[in-house]
Motif scaffolding. Structure first.
Motif, short mmCIF file in Angstrom:
data_model
loop_
_atom_site.label_atom_id
_atom_site.label_comp_id
_atom_site.label_asym_id
_atom_site.label_seq_id
_atom_site.Cartn_x
_atom_site.Cartn_y
_atom_site.Cartn_z
N GLU A 153 0.81 -1.22 0.00
CA GLU A 153 0.00 0.00 0.00
C GLU A 153 0.85 1.27 0.00
OE1 GLU A 153 -2.75 -0.21 3.22
OE2 GLU A 153 -3.72 -2.01 2.48
N GLY A 154 2.15 1.14 -0.24
CA GLY A 154 3.02 2.33 -0.24
C GLY A 154 2.58 3.36 -1.27
N ALA A 155 2.31 2.89 -2.49
CA ALA A 155 1.89 3.82 -3.55
C ALA A 155 0.54 4.43 -3.21
CB ALA A 155 1.84 3.09 -4.88
N GLN A 156 -0.33 3.64 -2.57
CA GLN A 156 -1.66 4.15 -2.23
C GLN A 156 -1.57 5.24 -1.16
OE1 GLN A 156 -4.73 3.46 -3.64
NE2 GLN A 156 -5.21 5.27 -2.40
N ILE A 157 -0.71 5.02 -0.16
CA ILE A 157 -0.54 6.02 0.90
C ILE A 157 0.03 7.31 0.30
CG2 ILE A 157 0.67 6.57 3.05
CD1 ILE A 157 0.72 3.52 3.60
N ALA A 158 1.02 7.16 -0.58
CA ALA A 158 1.60 8.34 -1.24
C ALA A 158 0.52 9.09 -2.02
CB ALA A 158 2.73 7.92 -2.17
N ASN A 159 -0.30 8.34 -2.70
CA ASN A 159 -1.36 8.95 -3.49
C ASN A 159 -2.36 9.68 -2.58
OD1 ASN A 159 -2.40 9.33 -6.15
ND2 ASN A 159 -4.10 7.99 -5.60
N ASP A 160 -2.66 9.08 -1.42
CA ASP A 160 -3.60 9.69 -0.48
C ASP A 160 -3.10 11.06 -0.01
OD1 ASP A 160 -5.25 7.53 -0.69
OD2 ASP A 160 -4.64 6.60 1.19
N PHE A 161 -1.79 11.16 0.12
CA PHE A 161 -1.21 12.43 0.56
C PHE A 161 -0.97 13.40 -0.60
CE2 PHE A 161 0.16 10.12 4.46
CZ PHE A 161 -0.32 11.01 5.40
N GLY A 162 -1.25 12.96 -1.81
CA GLY A 162 -1.01 13.82 -2.96
C GLY A 162 0.46 13.89 -3.34
N VAL A 163 1.23 12.88 -2.90
CA VAL A 163 2.66 12.84 -3.24
C VAL A 163 2.83 12.41 -4.69
CG1 VAL A 163 4.81 11.60 -2.80
CG2 VAL A 163 3.46 12.46 -0.90
N GLN A 164 3.50 13.22 -5.46
CA GLN A 164 3.68 12.92 -6.88
C GLN A 164 5.13 12.57 -7.23
OE1 GLN A 164 2.15 16.19 -9.17
NE2 GLN A 164 0.24 16.26 -8.04
N TYR A 165 6.05 12.88 -6.35
CA TYR A 165 7.45 12.68 -6.66
C TYR A 165 8.15 12.04 -5.46
CZ TYR A 165 5.57 16.73 -9.06
OH TYR A 165 4.74 17.58 -9.72
N VAL A 166 9.22 11.32 -5.72
CA VAL A 166 10.03 10.81 -4.63
C VAL A 166 11.46 11.29 -4.81
CG1 VAL A 166 8.65 8.77 -4.16
CG2 VAL A 166 10.45 8.66 -5.89
N PRO A 167 12.18 11.59 -3.74
CA PRO A 167 11.65 11.53 -2.38
C PRO A 167 10.75 12.72 -2.06
CG PRO A 167 13.88 12.38 -2.35
CD PRO A 167 13.60 12.01 -3.77
N SER A 168 9.77 12.47 -1.20
CA SER A 168 8.94 13.54 -0.65
C SER A 168 8.77 13.28 0.84
CB SER A 168 7.56 13.57 -1.32
OG SER A 168 7.62 14.15 -2.59
N PHE A 169 8.55 14.34 1.57
CA PHE A 169 8.37 14.24 3.01
C PHE A 169 7.06 14.93 3.38
CE2 PHE A 169 12.83 14.28 1.98
CZ PHE A 169 13.37 13.27 2.77
#
Lengths: 74, 156
Positions: free
Chosen positions: A28-44
């Motif tokens: 679910e890593g990609a899903q959690i990132a998506n939930d936060f609106g994270v589009q790029y890595v690394p992001s904090f």
């Protein structure tokens, strides 16, 4: 995990909880990132103790930048 | 005026004319480019290549881009037209720098590298996270009472 994050995780133990998510391998890593609106890595993403999102930092961060963001959560 | 001086003047004028034509055509010089250059190259029909991982690409990417992760680039690009313009980009510019060098060494004539990557792109995006969560509104997460730092990363 980057050495900077590793160091800060130890230093802020008991003060800030670190959750490190590999968007490719963590369940679910990609899903959690998506939930936060994270589009790029690394992001904090930084949340207050109440769960409210305080900040979103994109790209590699210096220790000073991360430390300032963490101190702003206290 | 001596013959050498005449030739020098003619050469100088020719250089100026070529420079003016190149600038007025709007075609960027291969190398690092900015958002405006990328827009012009998109109009020209350049191949736009996102060299990030598939997961990153799925999250969001520049509209019209194709995904070829850096690790696959050499094999995939081997079948491409080496005279056509190719734009590479990644998250913040590190991987695309490597990608651009790789394509140049393979003989590609017009390789462009979007400086700063998609992080600074201000044009249209496509992908799942293009409609991002509202700023300041966090999704439901398990709380411990402590502030939380999430780091999202990949191994590449």
């Amino acid at each position: 995990m980057a050495p900077v994050v590793d160091r800060l995780k130890t230093e802020y133990e008991g003060v800030v909880e670190f959750r490190l998510i590999n968007v490719e391998t963590d369940a679910e890593g990609a899903q959690i990132a998506n939930d936060f609106g994270v589009q790029y890595v690394p992001s904090f993403v930084l949340l207050g103790g109440d769960g409210a999102q305080r900040d979103l930092l994109v790209g590699e961060m210096t220790e000073e930048q991360l430390r300032a963001a963490l101190d702003a959560l206290k | 005026m001596k013959r050498a001086q005449v030739l020098a003047v003619v050469f100088g004028v020719a250089v100026v004319i070529v420079a003016i034509v190149a600038l007025s055509s709007g075609t960027p010089t291969p190398g690092l480019i900015d958002n405006g250059d990328l827009s012009r190259l998109q109009e020209e029909g350049a191949r736009i290549v996102d060299v990030r991982t598939a997961a990153e690409f799925t999250g969001a990417h520049i509209e019209g881009a194709e995904n070829v992760p850096l690790s696959d680039l050499a094999a995939v690009a081997d079948g491409w037209d080496r005279t056509a313009p190719v734009v590479v980009y990644c998250a913040v510019g590190d991987r695309s720098d490597s990608a651009a060098g790789m394509l140049q060494s393979m003989g590609f004539e017009r390789v462009y590298d979007l400086g700063g990557g998609i992080a600074q792109w201000d044009g249209a995006l496509a992908g799942g996270a293009a409609a991002a969560t509202d700023a300041g509104v966090a999704p439901q997460v398990a709380l411990s009472g402590l502030p939380i730092l999430y780091e999202f990363y990949t191994d590449w």
